[in-house]
Design a protein around this motif. Structure first.
Motif, PDB file in Angstrom:
ATOM      1  N   ASP A   4       0.767  -1.225   0.115  1.00  0.00           N
ATOM      2  CA  ASP A   4       0.057  -0.151   0.079  1.00  0.00           C
ATOM      3  C   ASP A   4       0.942   1.295   0.060  1.00  0.00           C
ATOM      4  O   ASP A   4       0.479   2.416  -0.572  1.00  0.00           O
ATOM      5  N   GLN A   5       2.082   1.403   0.688  1.00  0.00           N
ATOM      6  CA  GLN A   5       2.778   2.431   0.908  1.00  0.00           C
ATOM      7  C   GLN A   5       3.465   2.452  -0.731  1.00  0.00           C
ATOM      8  O   GLN A   5       3.481   3.690  -1.088  1.00  0.00           O
ATOM      9  N   GLN A   6       3.972   1.613  -1.574  1.00  0.00           N
ATOM     10  CA  GLN A   6       4.310   1.594  -2.592  1.00  0.00           C
ATOM     11  C   GLN A   6       3.377   2.002  -3.682  1.00  0.00           C
ATOM     12  O   GLN A   6       3.401   3.018  -4.409  1.00  0.00           O
ATOM     13  N   ALA A   7       1.970   1.779  -3.636  1.00  0.00           N
ATOM     14  CA  ALA A   7       0.786   2.221  -4.224  1.00  0.00           C
ATOM     15  C   ALA A   7       0.606   3.811  -4.061  1.00  0.00           C
ATOM     16  O   ALA A   7       0.394   4.478  -5.036  1.00  0.00           O
ATOM     17  N   MET A   8       0.917   4.223  -2.781  1.00  0.00           N
ATOM     18  CA  MET A   8       0.783   5.680  -2.506  1.00  0.00           C
ATOM     19  C   MET A   8       1.531   6.417  -3.000  1.00  0.00           C
ATOM     20  O   MET A   8       1.509   7.626  -3.798  1.00  0.00           O
ATOM     21  N   LEU A   9       3.046   5.949  -3.199  1.00  0.00           N
ATOM     22  CA  LEU A   9       3.955   6.564  -3.868  1.00  0.00           C
ATOM     23  C   LEU A   9       3.844   6.717  -5.436  1.00  0.00           C
ATOM     24  O   LEU A   9       4.091   7.745  -6.012  1.00  0.00           O
ATOM     25  N   TYR A  10       3.363   5.615  -6.229  1.00  0.00           N
ATOM     26  CA  TYR A  10       2.940   5.678  -7.522  1.00  0.00           C
ATOM     27  C   TYR A  10       1.559   6.760  -7.499  1.00  0.00           C
ATOM     28  O   TYR A  10       2.024   7.526  -8.612  1.00  0.00           O
ATOM     29  N   GLY A  11       0.783   6.701  -6.805  1.00  0.00           N
ATOM     30  CA  GLY A  11      -0.307   7.564  -6.911  1.00  0.00           C
ATOM     31  C   GLY A  11       0.290   9.205  -6.737  1.00  0.00           C
ATOM     32  O   GLY A  11      -0.337   9.802  -7.486  1.00  0.00           O
ATOM     33  N   LEU A  12       1.091   9.445  -5.785  1.00  0.00           N
ATOM     34  CA  LEU A  12       1.466  10.772  -5.448  1.00  0.00           C
ATOM     35  C   LEU A  12       2.179  11.038  -6.743  1.00  0.00           C
ATOM     36  O   LEU A  12       2.381  12.277  -7.259  1.00  0.00           O
ATOM     37  N   GLY A  13       3.288  10.282  -7.436  1.00  0.00           N
ATOM     38  CA  GLY A  13       4.024  10.455  -8.554  1.00  0.00           C
ATOM     39  C   GLY A  13       2.985  11.062  -9.545  1.00  0.00           C
ATOM     40  O   GLY A  13       3.372  12.076 -10.421  1.00  0.00           O
ATOM     41  N   ALA A  14       1.932  10.208  -9.740  1.00  0.00           N
ATOM     42  CA  ALA A  14       0.828  10.714 -11.157  1.00  0.00           C
ATOM     43  C   ALA A  14       0.684  11.814 -10.911  1.00  0.00           C
ATOM     44  O   ALA A  14       0.262  12.692 -11.658  1.00  0.00           O
ATOM     45  N   VAL A  15      -0.117  11.963  -9.559  1.00  0.00           N
ATOM     46  CA  VAL A  15      -0.883  13.382  -9.119  1.00  0.00           C
ATOM     47  C   VAL A  15       0.243  14.678  -9.177  1.00  0.00           C
ATOM     48  O   VAL A  15      -0.279  15.735  -9.585  1.00  0.00           O
ATOM     49  N   ALA A  16       1.349  14.365  -8.826  1.00  0.00           N
ATOM     50  CA  ALA A  16       2.397  15.288  -9.155  1.00  0.00           C
ATOM     51  C   ALA A  16       2.594  15.754 -10.393  1.00  0.00           C
ATOM     52  O   ALA A  16       2.786  17.096 -10.868  1.00  0.00           O
ATOM     53  N   LEU A  17       2.397  14.960 -11.370  1.00  0.00           N
ATOM     54  CA  LEU A  17       2.766  15.236 -12.687  1.00  0.00           C
ATOM     55  C   LEU A  17       1.487  15.694 -13.336  1.00  0.00           C
ATOM     56  O   LEU A  17       1.554  16.730 -14.308  1.00  0.00           O
ATOM     57  N   TRP A  18       0.318  15.244 -12.835  1.00  0.00           N
ATOM     58  CA  TRP A  18      -0.846  15.908 -13.442  1.00  0.00           C
ATOM     59  C   TRP A  18      -1.005  17.386 -13.015  1.00  0.00           C
ATOM     60  O   TRP A  18      -1.690  18.129 -13.697  1.00  0.00           O
ATOM     61  N   ALA A  19      -0.414  17.671 -11.753  1.00  0.00           N
ATOM     62  CA  ALA A  19      -0.411  19.049 -11.343  1.00  0.00           C
ATOM     63  C   ALA A  19       0.166  19.959 -12.315  1.00  0.00           C
ATOM     64  O   ALA A  19       0.186  21.375 -12.175  1.00  0.00           O
ATOM     65  N   THR A  20       1.389  19.427 -13.132  1.00  0.00           N
ATOM     66  CA  THR A  20       2.125  20.243 -14.105  1.00  0.00           C
ATOM     67  C   THR A  20       1.513  20.490 -15.174  1.00  0.00           C
ATOM     68  O   THR A  20       1.949  21.147 -16.032  1.00  0.00           O
ATOM     69  N   VAL A  21       0.431  19.843 -15.654  1.00  0.00           N
ATOM     70  CA  VAL A  21       0.132  19.729 -17.127  1.00  0.00           C
ATOM     71  C   VAL A  21      -0.614  21.147 -17.662  1.00  0.00           C
ATOM     72  O   VAL A  21      -0.424  21.292 -18.610  1.00  0.00           O
ATOM     73  N   ALA A  22      -1.342  21.714 -16.604  1.00  0.00           N
ATOM     74  CA  ALA A  22      -2.217  22.839 -16.925  1.00  0.00           C
ATOM     75  C   ALA A  22      -1.095  23.854 -17.444  1.00  0.00           C
ATOM     76  O   ALA A  22      -1.282  24.681 -18.262  1.00  0.00           O
ATOM     77  N   THR A  23      -0.160  23.842 -16.524  1.00  0.00           N
ATOM     78  CA  THR A  23       1.239  24.931 -17.009  1.00  0.00           C
ATOM     79  C   THR A  23       1.832  24.534 -18.211  1.00  0.00           C
ATOM     80  O   THR A  23       2.025  25.335 -19.144  1.00  0.00           O
ATOM     81  N   ALA A  24       1.866  23.318 -18.439  1.00  0.00           N
ATOM     82  CA  ALA A  24       2.790  22.745 -19.845  1.00  0.00           C
ATOM     83  C   ALA A  24       1.703  23.089 -20.771  1.00  0.00           C
ATOM     84  O   ALA A  24       2.119  23.512 -21.942  1.00  0.00           O
ATOM     85  N   PHE A  25       0.327  23.053 -20.841  1.00  0.00           N
ATOM     86  CA  PHE A  25      -0.433  23.206 -21.712  1.00  0.00           C
ATOM     87  C   PHE A  25      -0.396  24.767 -22.133  1.00  0.00           C
ATOM     88  O   PHE A  25      -0.172  25.050 -23.385  1.00  0.00           O
ATOM     89  N   LYS A  26      -0.345  25.501 -21.248  1.00  0.00           N
ATOM     90  CA  LYS A  26      -0.398  27.049 -21.615  1.00  0.00           C
ATOM     91  C   LYS A  26       0.929  27.342 -22.016  1.00  0.00           C
ATOM     92  O   LYS A  26       0.973  28.230 -23.159  1.00  0.00           O
ATOM     93  N   VAL A  27       1.954  26.945 -21.589  1.00  0.00           N
ATOM     94  CA  VAL A  27       3.356  26.960 -22.032  1.00  0.00           C
ATOM     95  C   VAL A  27       3.562  26.867 -23.648  1.00  0.00           C
ATOM     96  O   VAL A  27       3.744  27.485 -24.501  1.00  0.00           O
ATOM     97  N   ALA A  28       3.168  25.443 -23.690  1.00  0.00           N
ATOM     98  CA  ALA A  28       3.139  24.943 -25.319  1.00  0.00           C
ATOM     99  C   ALA A  28       2.368  25.754 -26.212  1.00  0.00           C
ATOM    100  O   ALA A  28       2.484  26.157 -27.179  1.00  0.00           O
ATOM    101  N   LEU A  29       0.858  25.999 -25.532  1.00  0.00           N
ATOM    102  CA  LEU A  29       0.204  26.708 -26.642  1.00  0.00           C
ATOM    103  C   LEU A  29       0.415  28.083 -26.815  1.00  0.00           C
ATOM    104  O   LEU A  29      -0.117  28.718 -27.755  1.00  0.00           O
ATOM    105  N   ALA A  30       1.222  28.614 -26.068  1.00  0.00           N
ATOM    106  CA  ALA A  30       1.826  30.079 -26.435  1.00  0.00           C
ATOM    107  C   ALA A  30       2.453  30.004 -27.545  1.00  0.00           C
ATOM    108  O   ALA A  30       2.816  31.178 -28.374  1.00  0.00           O
ATOM    109  N   TRP A  31       3.260  28.827 -27.979  1.00  0.00           N
ATOM    110  CA  TRP A  31       4.016  28.624 -29.380  1.00  0.00           C
ATOM    111  C   TRP A  31       3.235  28.177 -30.433  1.00  0.00           C
ATOM    112  O   TRP A  31       3.621  28.588 -31.552  1.00  0.00           O
TER     113      TRP A  31
END
Length: 295
Positions: A4-31
């Motif tokens: 379960d601890q490993q699963a939580m780490l995997y989940g936190l990793g996914a959530v951390a990446l998803w937290a960056t995508v709104a910024t990545a979308f706006k940065v990419a769409l500026a070009w």
């Protein structure tokens, strides 16, 4: 470390990446245009998932089974969903598009009634009322008694993306394909369609290495690595709710990154609306045993 601890780490990793995508979308769409971004991201994601399918020894399976489902599923994801989503991000501030997109889980609950014969509880209805009141606050930018939206088409695109995403998962409820194999097949169908749309549309132009890197980041992490990490988390945890609730950590981090990287001022209306949406999602997460009878 327990499973379960490993699963939580995997989940936190996914959530951390998803937290960056709104910024990545706006940065990419500026070009680049939404279609250019979609094509680059889909290509990178398709290559990554293909490598993972080969590594798992499932490429023979992927080449010979499941294509009948992939023919329509690939048109929904990645083609329809991401094109509509990127169009929303292209027109709206990232914080608004991100917050509105979080209502897909509620859209799925309501669409499951006519499509799968599910019933709604009072909690479902209450969750919808709370969350969609947050949508109204965001769409009107705090002027809740004024129906003159700042960008009505952008709001339509953002809400349409939630419907497409919810429909995709509902129609895939009986999909027997392995998740990674299914995603690779879907992108195998979607990528040629996106290529034709690009060639007969705006075309692919060179916008510099930074633009290419932003597009590759979206494909690699939003569509690729985050999906794999989330899949590993859900498959290895003892109770799905332990990791599903981690998704609530993503929006506040997304808002902070949009402010720090993109320079978007944090609107009070977005903050209030997002809180209402997250409250609605929290109500929806109430364990079934504690929920009220169906309506």
């Amino acid at each position: 470390m327990t499973q379960d601890q490993q699963a939580m780490l995997y989940g936190l990793g996914a959530v951390a990446l998803w937290a960056t995508v709104a910024t990545a979308f706006k940065v990419a769409l500026a070009w680049m245009s939404p279609l250019e971004l979609m094509w680059i991201a889909a290509l990178v994601s398709w290559l990554l998932m293909g490598v993972l399918v080969i590594k798992q020894g499932n490429m023979a399976l992927a080449l010979h089974q499941g294509w009948r489902t992939a023919l329509w599923a690939g048109l929904m994801n990645p083609v329809a969903y991401y094109l509509v989503l990127f169009a929303a991000y292209d027109r709206l501030p990232g914080q608004e598009a991100m917050a509105l997109n979080y209502t897909w889980a509620l859209a799925m609950a309501f669409l499951a009634v006519p499509l799968l014969g599910h019933s709604l509880t009072r909690s479902d209805v209450g969750a919808g009322l709370v969350a969609y009141s947050g949508v109204w606050v965001i769409a009107t930018r705090g002027e809740v008694f004024n129906v003159a939206f700042e960008d009505p088409l952008g709001v339509v695109f953002a809400l349409a993306s939630t419907l497409v995403w919810a429909l995709y998962w509902l129609l895939n409820a009986k999909d027997a394909r392995q998740p990674l194999v299914g995603q690779w097949q879907n992108f195998s169908v979607g990528l040629p369609v996106l290529t034709l749309l690009l060639l007969f549309g705006p075309g692919l132009q060179w916008h510099g290495w930074s633009a290419l890197g932003a597009g590759a980041y979206v494909g690699l992490f939003e569509m690729g690595v985050a999906f794999v990490l989330w899949q590993m988390a859900v498959q290895s945890v003892s109770r799905t709710a332990k990791v599903s609730n981690l998704i609530f950590l993503s929006p506040p981090v997304s808002l902070l990154l949009l402010f720090l990287v993109v320079g978007e001022p944090m609107r009070l209306s977005t903050l209030v609306g997002l809180i209402l949406i997250l409250c609605g999602l929290a109500i929806q997460q109430i364990p079934q045993a504690r929920r009220e009878p169906a309506l």
